[in-house]
Write a protein that holds these residues in place. Structure first.
Motif, PDB file in Angstrom:
ATOM      1  N   ARG A   1      -7.092   3.156   7.674  1.00  0.00           N
ATOM      2  CA  ARG A   1      -7.240   3.358   8.954  1.00  0.00           C
ATOM      3  C   ARG A   1      -8.757   3.769   9.283  1.00  0.00           C
ATOM      4  O   ARG A   1      -8.990   3.533  10.463  1.00  0.00           O
TER       5      ARG A   1
ATOM      6  N   LYS B   1       1.164   5.628   0.516  1.00  0.00           N
ATOM      7  CA  LYS B   1       0.528   6.403   1.729  1.00  0.00           C
ATOM      8  C   LYS B   1      -0.957   6.868   1.629  1.00  0.00           C
ATOM      9  O   LYS B   1      -1.625   6.938   2.667  1.00  0.00           O
TER      10      LYS B   1
ATOM     11  N   PRO C   1       0.743  -1.313   0.014  1.00  0.00           N
ATOM     12  CA  PRO C   1       0.117   0.091  -0.054  1.00  0.00           C
ATOM     13  C   PRO C   1       0.758   1.127  -0.017  1.00  0.00           C
ATOM     14  O   PRO C   1       1.902   1.363   0.689  1.00  0.00           O
TER      15      PRO C   1
ATOM     16  N   GLU D   1      -2.732   3.728   2.768  1.00  0.00           N
ATOM     17  CA  GLU D   1      -2.472   3.519   4.295  1.00  0.00           C
ATOM     18  C   GLU D   1      -3.504   4.302   4.885  1.00  0.00           C
ATOM     19  O   GLU D   1      -4.125   4.173   6.075  1.00  0.00           O
TER      20      GLU D   1
END
Length: 269
Positions: A96, A89, A87, A92
């Motif tokens: 979350r 940024k 993954p 990522e």
């Protein structure tokens, strides 16, 4: 010129198209000389709730990221993202969010178990087609990016202003035109519509709680839609908005107008 009767639609199971024998719906234009041109209407337009639904996205490139974000925003209970690359940024950050999981590997048939819909946006047409085939066999809704003939649903270009959603589709024939029309709609329907709908949502609860007849409530809501409230919100003219509400709402609700306006402006900030 032949007189034309109204347009009507028929389901034609004996007229199929494509490898999977998709049943299409046709509009037939009747003239004084018989039936005229047949227009194929391929997709049934609808808005689908994803609450409690599990979804799959295979391929997390630039297009895949947009799909993942939209699914999450629309309340999918879980989204499995499969991509053989690690993954980046942007992904990522998305991961979350609750309900999103990532598997760094190739697609597996078991990824479809329990899924309501699947979106394939890989760089491999063979992988995308395999996902499409498996989805059809399993009865899973599928969208194959840039391959409308392999889809069981397509994603329209959308404009969102709060609770207002406008969707534009060209049936997969010209996404570029759909995007152009979307831009036009974005310019035509601004933030004032989000504010207006937020206000109407609050007012509807208050008005219905008064126990008035349905006809009276309907007449009031129509008057509000036809008032200058949209103009007031577009021009940020709060005194005009308050004056319009005072002019249309029952007297016993007038003292709630300032707080209503304050609430929607605060929530939209």
């Amino acid at each position: 010129m032949a007189r034309r009767s109204p347009l009507f639609a028929v389901s034609a199971p004996y007229l199929t198209r494509g490898e999977y024998g998709k049943i299409d719906c046709f509009a037939i234009l009747q003239t004084g000389q018989g039936f005229g041109m047949i227009f194929r209407m391929r997709y049934y337009p609808m808005f689908v709730s994803l609450a409690g639904r599990a979804c799959l996205v295979v391929g997390a490139g630039q297009v895949g990221l947009r799909k993942i974000e939209t699914l999450a925003e629309c309340g999918a209970s879980s989204v499995l993202v499969v991509d053989k690359n690690p993954p980046d940024k942007a992904l990522e950050l998305l991961l979350r969010r609750p309900g999103l999981t990532f598997a760094q590997r190739d697609f597996q048939e078991t990824d479809l178990e329990g899924k309501f819909l699947a979106i394939a946006s890989t760089s491999s047409s063979q992988v995308n087609q395999r996902i499409s085939d498996l989805c059809r066999l399993r009865g899973v809704l599928c969208n194959i990016v840039d391959q409308p003939d392999a889809c069981t649903f397509i994603v329209p270009a959308t404009v969102r202003q709060g609770d207002l959603t406008l969707a534009v589709s060209t049936g997969g024939q010209s996404p570029a035109l759909a995007k152009t029309i979307r831009k036009d709609l974005q310019n035509a329907y601004g933030r004032e519509y989000a504010l207006f709908l937020a206000l109407m949502g609050r007012l509807r609860t208050l008005v219905l709680a008064q126990g008035q007849e349905t006809e009276a409530n309907t007449a009031l809501f129509r008057k509000l839609v036809g008032s200058r409230l949209l103009e007031a919100f577009k021009n940020n003219d709060i005194p005009l908005a308050m004056a319009e509400l005072a002019a249309h709402l029952p007297t016993h609700l007038h003292d709630q107008v300032p707080s209503l306006i304050t609430e929607i402006l605060h929530d939209s900030a």
